[in-house]
Scaffold this motif. Structure first.
Motif, PDB file in Angstrom:
ATOM      1  N   THR A   1      22.998  11.017  44.982  1.00  0.00           N
ATOM      2  CA  THR A   1      23.135  12.426  44.617  1.00  0.00           C
ATOM      3  C   THR A   1      22.287  12.740  43.395  1.00  0.00           C
ATOM      4  O   THR A   1      21.903  11.844  42.648  1.00  0.00           O
ATOM      5  CB  THR A   1      24.598  12.769  44.259  1.00  0.00           C
ATOM      6  OG1 THR A   1      24.913  12.130  43.008  1.00  0.00           O
ATOM      7  CG2 THR A   1      25.564  12.303  45.316  1.00  0.00           C
ATOM      8  N   ARG A   2      22.024  14.004  43.208  1.00  0.00           N
ATOM      9  CA  ARG A   2      21.393  14.446  41.977  1.00  0.00           C
ATOM     10  C   ARG A   2      22.397  14.292  40.837  1.00  0.00           C
ATOM     11  O   ARG A   2      23.594  14.525  41.027  1.00  0.00           O
ATOM     12  CB  ARG A   2      20.999  15.915  42.128  1.00  0.00           C
ATOM     13  CG  ARG A   2      20.293  16.481  40.928  1.00  0.00           C
ATOM     14  CD  ARG A   2      19.616  17.788  41.255  1.00  0.00           C
ATOM     15  NE  ARG A   2      20.588  18.824  41.617  1.00  0.00           N
ATOM     16  CZ  ARG A   2      20.266  20.106  41.762  1.00  0.00           C
ATOM     17  NH1 ARG A   2      19.012  20.491  41.625  1.00  0.00           N
ATOM     18  NH2 ARG A   2      21.184  20.990  42.113  1.00  0.00           N
TER      19      ARG A   2
ATOM     20  N   GLY B   1      27.825  17.890  46.383  1.00  0.00           N
ATOM     21  CA  GLY B   1      27.322  16.533  46.235  1.00  0.00           C
ATOM     22  C   GLY B   1      26.713  16.265  44.872  1.00  0.00           C
ATOM     23  O   GLY B   1      26.639  15.112  44.453  1.00  0.00           O
ATOM     24  N   ASP B   2      26.271  17.316  44.168  1.00  0.00           N
ATOM     25  CA  ASP B   2      25.744  17.105  42.813  1.00  0.00           C
ATOM     26  C   ASP B   2      26.789  16.401  41.946  1.00  0.00           C
ATOM     27  O   ASP B   2      27.974  16.723  42.017  1.00  0.00           O
ATOM     28  CB  ASP B   2      25.410  18.451  42.140  1.00  0.00           C
ATOM     29  CG  ASP B   2      24.077  19.017  42.594  1.00  0.00           C
ATOM     30  OD1 ASP B   2      23.279  18.263  43.211  1.00  0.00           O
ATOM     31  OD2 ASP B   2      23.822  20.206  42.348  1.00  0.00           O
ATOM     32  N   THR B   3      26.326  15.450  41.146  1.00  0.00           N
ATOM     33  CA  THR B   3      27.217  14.809  40.186  1.00  0.00           C
ATOM     34  C   THR B   3      26.939  15.404  38.808  1.00  0.00           C
ATOM     35  O   THR B   3      25.811  15.324  38.321  1.00  0.00           O
ATOM     36  CB  THR B   3      26.968  13.291  40.151  1.00  0.00           C
ATOM     37  OG1 THR B   3      27.206  12.758  41.468  1.00  0.00           O
ATOM     38  CG2 THR B   3      27.883  12.610  39.146  1.00  0.00           C
TER      39      THR B   3
ATOM     40  N   MET C   1      34.001  24.439  42.350  1.00  0.00           N
ATOM     41  CA  MET C   1      34.025  25.375  43.481  1.00  0.00           C
ATOM     42  C   MET C   1      32.733  25.307  44.285  1.00  0.00           C
ATOM     43  O   MET C   1      32.721  25.590  45.476  1.00  0.00           O
ATOM     44  CB  MET C   1      34.214  26.807  42.976  1.00  0.00           C
ATOM     45  CG  MET C   1      35.651  27.122  42.618  1.00  0.00           C
ATOM     46  SD  MET C   1      35.811  28.861  42.143  1.00  0.00           S
ATOM     47  CE  MET C   1      37.147  28.737  40.957  1.00  0.00           C
ATOM     48  N   LYS C   2      31.630  24.965  43.617  1.00  0.00           N
ATOM     49  CA  LYS C   2      30.348  24.850  44.318  1.00  0.00           C
ATOM     50  C   LYS C   2      30.185  23.476  44.947  1.00  0.00           C
ATOM     51  O   LYS C   2      29.121  23.154  45.475  1.00  0.00           O
ATOM     52  CB  LYS C   2      29.209  25.143  43.348  1.00  0.00           C
ATOM     53  CG  LYS C   2      29.226  26.568  42.876  1.00  0.00           C
ATOM     54  CD  LYS C   2      28.008  26.962  42.098  1.00  0.00           C
ATOM     55  CE  LYS C   2      28.017  28.465  41.914  1.00  0.00           C
ATOM     56  NZ  LYS C   2      29.314  28.995  41.409  1.00  0.00           N
ATOM     57  N   GLY C   3      31.240  22.653  44.872  1.00  0.00           N
ATOM     58  CA  GLY C   3      31.214  21.362  45.545  1.00  0.00           C
ATOM     59  C   GLY C   3      30.697  20.218  44.700  1.00  0.00           C
ATOM     60  O   GLY C   3      30.542  19.095  45.190  1.00  0.00           O
ATOM     61  N   ALA C   4      30.410  20.476  43.423  1.00  0.00           N
ATOM     62  CA  ALA C   4      29.925  19.396  42.571  1.00  0.00           C
ATOM     63  C   ALA C   4      31.062  18.447  42.221  1.00  0.00           C
ATOM     64  O   ALA C   4      32.218  18.837  42.160  1.00  0.00           O
ATOM     65  CB  ALA C   4      29.313  19.968  41.295  1.00  0.00           C
TER      66      ALA C   4
END
Lengths: 554, 554
Positions: free
Chosen positions: B226-227, B326-328, B352-355
């Protein structure tokens, strides 16, 4: 209860998912709606001047014929605080345990609603029938007594709602959480679990309330020669009980200070939730008759609230209590996020007056940590998981726990307020979205302050206001008086005379320009003044005050 | 250095003791004054619209002929931030270590002062002579490189000032704190120790900065696909170095985002405090040329500051970076008290954006805990203890430590800003108090906003403003136009038409009353309008808006 016509159950959170507080959730099955909790939220920092925030209940008003009643899990403000406002709009019965009804009654009394609204006390283990629903109250533990989880039985299946809870095997008053019943209901099959997420990021188990009592005993033993002042949450009756127990054990009298503290203790002891030995409680006026080492003060203000008793003592403006060197002050609380600085300010002020401030080990949380959440999931074994109570990060942390316990990802729902989750044994999905929102209470006004007003308040707060007034002659548009500039919250006028004088010239130039260009429309004249003055002030000060041109006509 | 004429040393804190930040302390011996640090404070919540707070330096201006220079301990804002403002008023030389001077130079450049002010770089171990004083810079560790303690030698004795410090036996860059030198100076006899109190309430030892590097390595190893986005303090160059190290080790490119981050990294690498392998740093525009798993973003915004890069990413208003599932995202920071809610808001938005948001174990403090404070006391063995840097509660906690280490209670001084502590080997006492204070910076204005303006802003913020305008005829005092009422930040006017109409009647009645009673004094007329309208609005709304009557004359 077999669901013959395949109708589905709808779960509709009307608040509580975008913020801490304002918990209210509708459950709908065919022509029956029940509503769990009706809480308020405290205003965010940018909600300037707002006292309280309550939920928009348009959906309930639009479906009022279906609404059978409010079912309340416990007596905290974020679960009962909006009731008096909402009940003025929709008068439906309220069901709750005894202490919870007692606390609701206090509110209804204040709002003159006591004779108008039907309340019914329900015992743990009892059920009530509300239209298509049967609701069972299950004993739990929390930082207020008489907290309940709810088993909500509908033809489409059973929902277990924990309310706010923790697992306390050794509670101070009454029974431990009824884990057996959670297991029994789970065994019969539960469609969905709606579980408290507040502490879902915290590992382990929340300590028993009883451990705080031992801390008090230790502190009392170590501070035998000083006055002891303890600040805690007014609603935490068990905490107050333990302070009274320690006081009694160490031969101290107890004074209660702070309006909400006096109210809650009154209600709790009237209803039998507080056991006060004779001659222990004294009036604050009698304090002078006892030496310091025989006194304990229980007070509000553990969150650094500026008007609360402890903050007034710390600031030396309390009428009856003066902090003196040697006083032992205990914070039996953790700061709620956002209150850290206010609490620290009070601690600093108390320390400066020579008080010995203790803020460690004198508090436990009222919410379940990760291991307790896992325990409830394992007893209830729901098909669907719907984390509730908490910010998004907390809901997500519980979702992670549910996933690790084997609940399929697509069966875990982090809802938003207004989402209509339709579910039965075969499927669950969000099918619709209804109107929700936050209504601001400011003084007596409910809903008359909205986002535009708040935006103005923020603008005024940031850089103040300049008012430009001038009087024009009706037909000629000749300036008969002014322009005068009055400012508030912008600069020290006395030290900025030349700036204000220049500003006046800018306005005059702007008016001359309008005159030359034969601009007679007041709106356009005002805009011209606003823009040229705004540009001038920004260049001179890098500030952006509100500019308000007012034209009068003679 | 023998004090022949028995003059005493004066220590005069001009800020920093009533709040976090704004550190500035004068040391005076006969006709010599040196000033340690010159920091700013960030505004408190009730300082509406204020950008920065700087110290009142009247005392230095009044004694300008004595002032020999500023000696700066390290490059944090609360130690250097007020310099550009203060140097405009008193132009005296500045002495500091290389990186500290570099960061000061950035500020002086912005304020056009670079050519006007003399700066001198001092190395650790070096001394400078300033009038009657000799000042030695001693190597310490802190969350910024090149931090120094100061040994201030005067004819009346030696003062050791730690600045902000921690003990890091395994620092990321350069040497550990020079404990030997502390011991050596202590052995020769130290009059007073002024020691950092920030963490004096915390038990144990602060962990080494290097431990954070290991955490990064672990997180990088666990999140290979992930980024990775890491938010930290712009000034923590060692932290940035460790992120770059981990990135290099795991084959990732590094992008730096946020103005202050770019600035500090620029200065630090120019001066040789940051070691960036070739081809590791890339421009943000190049990011699209690399897959996510080869990217690390280092960004500002770890405190939830609304305008910082990470907050803008979280709110989806950043122009170049969009958060995706998926961003960390790693918070390499703890929230500074008061920022908890803002940080939580950003965490919620990112979630909320999935990070995947990580905020544990990726930070260590830059300040000494109790065991480190004890270590420094034991090396320096001062006669007097003067706890500095911290709120009152922290100063008091250090005083407690000093007492437990055997320093006599009457030799421990918790000072207030403005106190003049006079001391020599035989005695120390507060003999005087000089002018100090907080000056508000708002936009370009320094000191033109004071308490009256702030009180107006608070009033406006709370309940808004009603402006009542009317035009009177010069001689008759007849109302020629108006009264008109304009409000901002009070209520939705459109939904409160009847209230505003009633308000207008109240004003008319008040004017009629004045007419009847032949009251012609404008001040009295305004007061009458203000009071009657204020009473009416309070009764109707329980609100107390600012009421501003404006009278024009034709």
């Amino acid at each position: 209860m077999k669901n013959i016509n395949n109708s589905k159950l709808k779960i509709i959170p009307l608040g509580g998912l975008e913020q801490i507080g304002m918990n209210i959730t509708a459950f709908e099955f065919e022509d029956s709606i029940i509503v769990v909790d009706c809480g308020l939220a405290f205003p965010e920092d940018d909600m300037l001047g707002i006292d309280l925030v309550i939920p928009d209940i348009t959906y309930l008003k639009d479906n009022i014929s279906k609404v059978k009643g409010f079912v309340i899990t416990h007596g905290h403000e974020d679960h009962i605080g909006a009731l008096p406002y909402v009940l003025k709009e929709i008068n439906i019965p309220v069901y709750a345990t005894k202490l919870t009804v007692g606390l609701i009654d206090n509110k209804l009394k204040e709002h003159g609603l006591l004779k108008k609204v039907k309340r019914k006390v329900v015992k743990h283990g009892q059920s009530i029938n509300l239209g298509a629903f049967r609701v069972e109250f299950i004993k739990t533990n929390h930082s207020i007594q008489d907290a309940s989880a709810l088993a909500i039985y509908s033809p489409a299946g059973t929902i277990v709602h924990t309310g706010d809870f923790k697992v306390d095997y050794t509670p101070v008053f009454g029974d431990a959480i009824d884990l057996q019943r959670f297991g029994e209901i789970g065994k019969k099959g539960v469609l969905a679990l709606m579980c408290d997420s507040t502490n879902a990021e915290r590992k382990g188990f929340t300590m028993s309330e009883r451990t705080v009592g031992r801390t008090f005993d230790n502190i009392f033993a170590e501070h035998k020669n000083t006055r002891i002042i303890i600040a805690t949450f007014a609603s935490n009756v068990d905490r107050v009980q333990q302070i009274i127990n320690s006081a009694y054990k160490f031969g101290r009298k107890v004074v209660v200070e702070g309006r909400s503290m006096v109210n809650v203790i009154g209600t709790a002891s009237e209803l039998g939730y507080l056991n006060i030995p004779d001659n222990t409680l004294i009036e604050i006026e009698q304090m002078k008759n006892y030496p310091d080492e025989q006194m304990v003060l229980i007070t509000t203000g553990s969150q650094g609230e500026s008007m609360a008793a402890l903050s007034r003592m710390a600031a030396d403006v309390h009428k009856k209590v003066t902090i003196k060197p040697g006083d032992t002050v205990i914070f039996s609380s953790n700061p709620i996020p956002g209150n850290e600085k206010a609490v620290s300010k009070v601690i600093n002020e108390l320390s400066m007056k020579g008080a010995d401030v203790i803020f460690q080990d004198a508090h436990v949380s009222g919410h379940a940590c990760q291991e307790e959440i896992k325990l409830i999931y394992s007893l209830v074994r729901p098909k669907y998981a719907i984390p509730v109570h908490g910010e998004y990060r907390h809901l997500k942390a519980q979702a992670e726990i549910a996933k690790n316990l084997g609940i399929e990802k697509e069966n875990i729902f982090i809802l938003s307020s207004g989402d209509v989750l339709e579910l039965d044994d075969s499927q669950a999905k969000v099918v619709n979205h209804v109107q929700t929102g936050a209504i601001f209470v400011d003084g007596l006004g409910v809903g008359d302050v909205g986002n535009i007003v708040l935006r103005d308040r923020q603008h005024l707060a940031e850089d103040g206001i300049l008012i430009v007034v001038l009087t024009l002659e009706k037909h000629s548009n000749m300036v008969m008086a002014g322009p005068d500039i009055v400012s508030r919250g912008f600069v020290y006028v006395r030290e900025s005379e030349s700036l204000m004088e220049e500003a006046r010239h800018v306005v005059e130039n702007s008016l001359d320009y309008c005159m030359d260009k034969k601009i007679t429309d007041w709106g356009k004249i005002k805009n011209n003044v606003k823009e040229s003055l705004g540009d001038f002030l920004w260049k001179k000060t890098k500030r952006n005050p509100m500019i308000l041109p007012i034209i009068m006509e003679v």
